[in-house]
Design a protein around this motif. Structure first.
Motif, PDB file in Angstrom:
ATOM      1  N   ASP A  17     -28.250  25.030  38.462  1.00 27.09           N
ATOM      2  CA  ASP A  17     -27.094  25.320  39.307  1.00 27.09           C
ATOM      3  C   ASP A  17     -25.787  25.297  38.517  1.00 27.09           C
ATOM      4  O   ASP A  17     -24.812  25.928  38.922  1.00 27.09           O
ATOM      5  N   ASP A  18     -25.752  24.554  37.400  1.00 25.68           N
ATOM      6  CA  ASP A  18     -24.553  24.448  36.576  1.00 25.68           C
ATOM      7  C   ASP A  18     -24.461  25.579  35.540  1.00 25.68           C
ATOM      8  O   ASP A  18     -23.422  25.761  34.928  1.00 25.68           O
ATOM      9  N   GLN A  19     -25.555  26.289  35.319  1.00 28.07           N
ATOM     10  CA  GLN A  19     -25.640  27.247  34.231  1.00 28.07           C
ATOM     11  C   GLN A  19     -25.309  28.646  34.740  1.00 28.07           C
ATOM     12  O   GLN A  19     -25.938  29.136  35.672  1.00 28.07           O
ATOM     13  N   ALA A  20     -24.351  29.283  34.108  1.00 28.86           N
ATOM     14  CA  ALA A  20     -23.893  30.606  34.535  1.00 28.86           C
ATOM     15  C   ALA A  20     -25.003  31.641  34.393  1.00 28.86           C
ATOM     16  O   ALA A  20     -25.724  31.651  33.397  1.00 28.86           O
ATOM     17  N   SER A  21     -25.129  32.509  35.406  1.00 28.72           N
ATOM     18  CA  SER A  21     -26.006  33.673  35.347  1.00 28.72           C
ATOM     19  C   SER A  21     -25.111  34.884  35.124  1.00 28.72           C
ATOM     20  O   SER A  21     -24.141  35.087  35.859  1.00 28.72           O
ATOM     21  N   ILE A  22     -25.445  35.687  34.108  1.00 27.51           N
ATOM     22  CA  ILE A  22     -24.572  36.775  33.687  1.00 27.51           C
ATOM     23  C   ILE A  22     -25.389  38.062  33.580  1.00 27.51           C
ATOM     24  O   ILE A  22     -26.358  38.117  32.818  1.00 27.51           O
TER      25      ILE A  22
END
Length: 156
Positions: A17-22
């Motif tokens: 949830d803390d990790q950006a999806s790009i």
């Protein structure tokens, strides 16, 4: 007391949830650890893409790039050499060496480790411009981050 040599002296714990999806080049990248987490020593990205997810032929001026395939299969081209890299396979690509990849299985999931970090800033800036990026815009943005595009995308 010994001072750390680069990196971070503070533990970093994140959740998905803390990790950006790009979104990037038609795939989804998840930033598992960025330069801000590692004191600039590395960035770790997870790629999930379908058959045909491909990079243009490029080289990194500032970092080494390591691929670790978790699922599926990639074809990694380095100079005139072609390598099939499947689950558990690793490709370590030194800076200044032209290379590219293409997903050849129906889907693939793999990690790229960039040492030192910084590549993730290029990915984020490219994503901020929206998809798809034209070749000229991608080339211009890449150059800002020490990535030189030297040829077209690989054929699947």
């Amino acid at each position: 007391m010994t001072q750390p040599r680069g990196g971070t002296s503070t533990p970093v714990i994140t959740t998905p949830d803390d990790q950006a999806s790009i979104p990037f080049l038609g795939a989804l990248l998840r930033l598992r650890a960025g330069s801000e987490h590692t004191g600039g020593t590395f960035a770790l990205l997870e790629h999930t893409g379908e058959r045909g997810y491909v990079s243009p032929l490029h080289l990194h001026r500032d970092d080494e790039e390591t691929f670790l395939v978790l699922e599926g299969e990639l074809r990694v081209e380095v100079g005139d050499d072609r390598h099939q890299v499947g689950p558990g396979g690793l490709a370590l690509l030194p800076r200044d060496l032209p290379h590219g990849f293409v997903v050849v299985s129906p889907q693939a999931r793999f990690l790229t480790l960039h040492t030192p970090g910084g590549f993730e800033r290029f990915v984020a800036k490219a994503a901020a411009h929206g998809e798809p990026l034209g070749p000229d815009e991608l080339t211009r943005l890449a150059a800002e981050f020490g990535v030189e595009i030297v040829g077209p995308p690989l054929l699947p």
